[in-house]
Each structure stands twice: as C-alpha cells, then as structure tokens.
Design a protein around this motif. Sequence first.
Motif, short mmCIF file in Angstrom:
data_model
loop_
_atom_site.label_atom_id
_atom_site.label_comp_id
_atom_site.label_asym_id
_atom_site.label_seq_id
_atom_site.Cartn_x
_atom_site.Cartn_y
_atom_site.Cartn_z
N LEU A 141 3.57 0.07 12.58
CA LEU A 141 2.79 0.74 11.55
C LEU A 141 1.85 1.75 12.17
O LEU A 141 1.35 1.55 13.28
N ALA B 62 0.85 -1.19 0.00
CA ALA B 62 0.00 0.00 0.00
C ALA B 62 0.88 1.23 0.00
O ALA B 62 1.94 1.26 0.64
N GLU B 63 0.46 2.25 -0.71
CA GLU B 63 1.25 3.47 -0.81
C GLU B 63 1.10 4.29 0.46
O GLU B 63 0.01 4.74 0.81
N ASP B 64 2.21 4.46 1.19
CA ASP B 64 2.17 5.22 2.43
C ASP B 64 3.60 5.65 2.77
O ASP B 64 4.48 4.81 3.01
N GLN C 22 4.70 7.13 5.42
CA GLN C 22 5.05 6.84 6.80
C GLN C 22 5.45 5.38 6.96
O GLN C 22 6.43 5.06 7.66
N THR C 23 4.73 4.47 6.29
CA THR C 23 5.09 3.05 6.38
C THR C 23 6.45 2.80 5.74
O THR C 23 7.27 2.05 6.28
N GLY D 205 6.88 6.58 -1.49
CA GLY D 205 5.89 6.02 -0.58
C GLY D 205 5.60 4.57 -0.78
O GLY D 205 4.77 4.00 -0.06
N ARG D 206 6.26 3.92 -1.75
CA ARG D 206 5.96 2.52 -2.03
C ARG D 206 7.21 1.66 -2.19
O ARG D 206 7.10 0.44 -2.30
N PRO E 218 -4.43 2.83 10.37
CA PRO E 218 -4.88 2.93 8.98
C PRO E 218 -5.74 4.16 8.74
O PRO E 218 -6.32 4.73 9.68
N THR E 219 -5.81 4.58 7.50
CA THR E 219 -6.65 5.71 7.12
C THR E 219 -8.12 5.33 7.27
O THR E 219 -8.55 4.25 6.86
N ARG F 14 -11.69 4.76 6.48
CA ARG F 14 -12.29 4.56 5.16
C ARG F 14 -13.60 3.78 5.29
O ARG F 14 -13.70 2.84 6.06
#
Length: 372
Positions: free
Chosen positions: A252, A197-199, A201-202, A224-225, A255-256, A258
Amino acid sequence: MNRSKQLLRRLALPLVAWALACAPALAARVKDVASVQGVRSNQLVGYGLVVGLDGTGDRNNAYATRSLANFMQQMGLALPQGVTVQPKNVAAVMVTAELPPFARPGQTIDVTVSSVGSAKSLRGGTLIQTPLRGADGQVYALAQGSLVVAGAGASAGGSSVTVNHLNAGRIPSGALVERTVPTPLLLGDTVTLALRAEDFQTATRVATAINRAIGDGTAQALDGRTVQVRAPRDPNERVAFLASLEDLPVELAAPTARVVFNARTGSVVLNQAVSLAPAAIAHGNLSISITSTPQVSQPPPFAPPGAQTVVTEKADIQVQQEGGKLIEVQASAQLADVVRALNKLGATPADLLAILQALKAAGALKAELEVI
C-alpha cells in the motif's frame, strides 16, 4: 515537434512506474483493505417489555400500560371493563441487534435493550419474548432473557446516587435466529471486493497482487473502491478461493497526510504523513473578564413619599491580551518533529486548530484538515 511528443510519451510510463516504486509502501493483506461485497451484517429492531423490576419501571405511560394489557390478553387473561394496569415493575423497551452474515436458524446473537419510557432502572429485569424484524418487516430472530446492566443506584432522604447508565443493558446470546438472509456470494462468475477507503492506487495494487498470484486477467480495478475478480462457480472451490485471496500480500502507498480535529472533545490527531515547511508563528490569547456586583441605592433623607430602595448591578469589564512571541518553526518531515515543533507553542487544542489552519493557508502545513 513530433519527435519531442514521441519522446515524452516513451518517458511517461517509465517515470510513473519509477514514482510508484519510490513511494513509501506499507505491507498489508487483501482482507485488511477490502471486503467481499454482499457479505455484511443486517440490523434488527423490535419493541418489547421488561418485567420483574423493583418498582423502577414505567408508571403513567399509556403505551406501556396498553402493551402490558395486550400481552396479558394474548396469554388468555382479559381484564374487566374499566380496570387499568399500573406497571411499576414493567418497562417498555426497544431491542436492537445485528444479524451477522451467514447466520443460520438456531444460532444465537447478542441484543441491546433500551428503555423508551419513564423507567428509572432496568436492573434485575427480564425481557419477555420479542420478535426482531429487519428493514423488510420480516422476523429474523426472537429475543428473550435476563438483562445485564453495568450500573448501580441508590436513593435515600431525597438524595440519589447513580453509577453508569441504568436505562440500557445487554443480553449475551439473548436472541435466537429464525431466518437466514440470502447472500449473493455464490451467484455469477465473479465476486466484487469493496475497498474500505477510496483510493485508485490501492485498487490498482490489489488487482495487481491478485493477477500476479493467480494469473493475468483474474482481477480488474473498476474504480477507486471496487475490484472485480473472476472466481470458480463451485461453492466449495469459491470459498477456498476467497480464503486464499484474502491472505495475499499487497503493498500500500503511504496514507494521505491528514489532521483531524474533534470539535466536541477538543482533541487533535495527526497521522504519520503530516509534515511542516519552515514558518514563523506569533500567537497570543485574548481574555475578557466580566464581573457584576450588586449595589443597594437607598432614598436620601426627607425623600418624597413613595421613594423606595433600589438594587442595581455594577458591571466591570476587563480585556486582557497576552503578548505572543514570534517562534520559528523548522522544516519537519517526521511526525515526532511536527509534534515537537507544535509543543513549543504551548497552545491549547482549540488554539492549535487555529494555528494549523493558518499554517495550511500559508502553505507551510502539508496535510488536509478535517473537523468532525
């Protein structure tokens, strides 16, 4: 003025670090959030014939007839001029499979067989040898074997009953790998980890976890990926290095928030980060009922010649709107509280989407809406 700017610069990094430390984190491993780039499966496809059907195969399909004639000719049996084949027990099929990474010649993989003609059922059939090709047109596997079809059917007196789907089946270990797909895993001084997943921070936290465990400068987040990691060049050392790398723990971020709505099934799914601000909701349903009643109009007595009886339709349209009570929704920070608040409305999933969209527009829903 300059002193104020310097003070803000000095406070910026500590504030960012404090925000990251205070954000709720989830424990995971590197292999749970990323995979090694280049290590993937490849799709294979082929065209073949299924034989041995009990009269449920293709009947008048030109390509099935031609395919059977070509196969018989390859076997040394040439049909006389003008003789055609009626393949009632043969079906033309497409064969698909996935070639896993690091597959070697001699290993077996599962295949899926699907009818492309007018066959009624593939149950009891046998797939004859079929080459499976990749996107480059090369043959990577050969498929053959008896089909497993999870279904049944019966017909009598013009009526038929079918359970599950009879025009597709599987052959466990039905294909033999003949060619190896080269992988870039052992090339170069680095390996690349691709996040699922594109993030940003991760990606940063994965690189930080690797540098903390192995040494500074080992990993670098490119975007981000993608995370680039320096790895040993020796194949044995690189495999052991990646094995230890995948098992590293990483913290992690939450999560956003959603909300996902499936327009086909009407299902609504919320994740644990969804929250609600105080709001008031009034929701009412509008229903429209249309009924049509046939009426017969006959000519009156002493009607002129040629008058006929006419059938007309009488339509009755009723519109009913149910009153919606104003409901106050309290602030909810936990998923269970959000579900409890939405259940008070008693709305259907379709109505729930409209309510959630209105809450989002009003600024009361702290989540992203996604329709699939």
